[in-house]
Design an enzyme around this catalytic site. Structure first.
Site, PDB file in Angstrom:
ATOM      1  N   HIS A  16       0.847  -1.187   0.000  1.00 37.13           N
ATOM      2  CA  HIS A  16       0.000   0.000   0.000  1.00 37.13           C
ATOM      3  C   HIS A  16       0.886   1.242   0.000  1.00 37.13           C
ATOM      4  CE1 HIS A  16      -0.260   0.789   4.668  1.00 37.13           C
ATOM      5  NE2 HIS A  16       0.930   0.349   4.325  1.00 37.13           N
ATOM      6  N   CYS A  25       5.890   6.168   4.636  1.00 34.72           N
ATOM      7  CA  CYS A  25       4.757   5.360   4.175  1.00 34.72           C
ATOM      8  C   CYS A  25       3.994   5.996   3.015  1.00 34.72           C
ATOM      9  CB  CYS A  25       3.819   5.037   5.331  1.00 34.72           C
ATOM     10  SG  CYS A  25       4.573   3.919   6.522  1.00 34.72           S
ATOM     11  N   HIS A  29       4.934   0.356  -0.341  1.00 37.84           N
ATOM     12  CA  HIS A  29       5.660  -0.618   0.477  1.00 37.84           C
ATOM     13  C   HIS A  29       4.679  -1.701   0.893  1.00 37.84           C
ATOM     14  CE1 HIS A  29       3.698   1.999   3.372  1.00 37.84           C
ATOM     15  NE2 HIS A  29       3.872   1.055   4.290  1.00 37.84           N
ATOM     16  N   HIS A  31       3.532  -5.107   3.781  1.00 40.47           N
ATOM     17  CA  HIS A  31       3.557  -5.678   5.123  1.00 40.47           C
ATOM     18  C   HIS A  31       3.177  -7.153   5.059  1.00 40.47           C
ATOM     19  CE1 HIS A  31       3.879  -1.771   7.085  1.00 40.47           C
ATOM     20  NE2 HIS A  31       2.906  -1.334   6.290  1.00 40.47           N
ATOM     21  N   HIS A  75      -1.176 -10.430  -1.575  1.00 41.71           N
ATOM     22  CA  HIS A  75      -0.339 -10.058  -2.725  1.00 41.71           C
ATOM     23  C   HIS A  75      -1.015  -9.031  -3.632  1.00 41.71           C
ATOM     24  CE1 HIS A  75       2.049 -13.386  -1.258  1.00 41.71           C
ATOM     25  NE2 HIS A  75       3.062 -12.826  -1.907  1.00 41.71           N
ATOM     26  N   GLU A 136       0.580  -5.081  11.481  1.00 39.82           N
ATOM     27  CA  GLU A 136       1.339  -4.837  10.252  1.00 39.82           C
ATOM     28  C   GLU A 136       2.839  -5.032  10.436  1.00 39.82           C
ATOM     29  OE1 GLU A 136       0.178  -0.840   8.996  1.00 39.82           O
ATOM     30  OE2 GLU A 136       2.047  -0.065   9.773  1.00 39.82           O
TER      31      GLU A 136
END
Length: 150
Positions: A16, A25, A29, A31, A75, A136
């Protein structure tokens, strides 16, 4: 009869980016999310029922959460569709990437709200969603509790 809580845990990988954010952020990137879903209810008392003694079959809960969340978000890359990230999303989709567009900033906080609504609509009437925890990182998570959101 006693009310019992049961929890099922799930793992999925999601990317996201937070549009307009003032830190790292803002970049795309990902998680390795850990999702814990806790429901409550009374164990089935009918000894002729194949689910006798269960609040809900863990397999049934797994099916709901996989269909509503894990299978969709695993994914995938999630973007707020109300931002210029829509252009990046289109480019990624055109290149064959799995992209999800949501009506909110895709933070853990907003994702647990979305996930709670999706799960609640699928649970049997006698089963209540108690809480959701979306982790996360090893040290960062968001939680949603029904008692605070009714």
């Amino acid at each position: 009869m006693s009310t019992i809580r049961i929890t099922k845990q799930f793992n999925f990988e999601t990317g996201h980016a937070l549009y307009g954010y003032d830190g790292k952020c803002k970049n795309v990137h990902g998680h390795s999310y850990k999702l814990s879903v806790t429901v409550s209810g009374e164990p089935i008392q009918d000894n002729t029922n194949v689910k006798f003694g269960m609040v809900i079959d863990f397999g049934d809960l797994k099916k709901i959460v996989n269909e509503e969340i894990v299978d969709l978000f695993d994914h995938a890359t999630v973007f707020n569709k109300n931002t210029p990230h829509i252009e990046l999303a289109k480019e990624l989709k055109d290149r064959g990437h799995h992209v999800i567009l949501v009506d909110y900033q895709p933070t853990s906080e907003m994702m647990v709200i979305d996930f709670a609504e999706k799960i609640k609509t699928r649970l049997p009437k006698n089963i209540k969603l108690h809480s959701i925890k979306l982790q996360e990182t090893d040290t960062s998570f968001a939680e949603w509790f029904a008692s605070e959101n009714s």
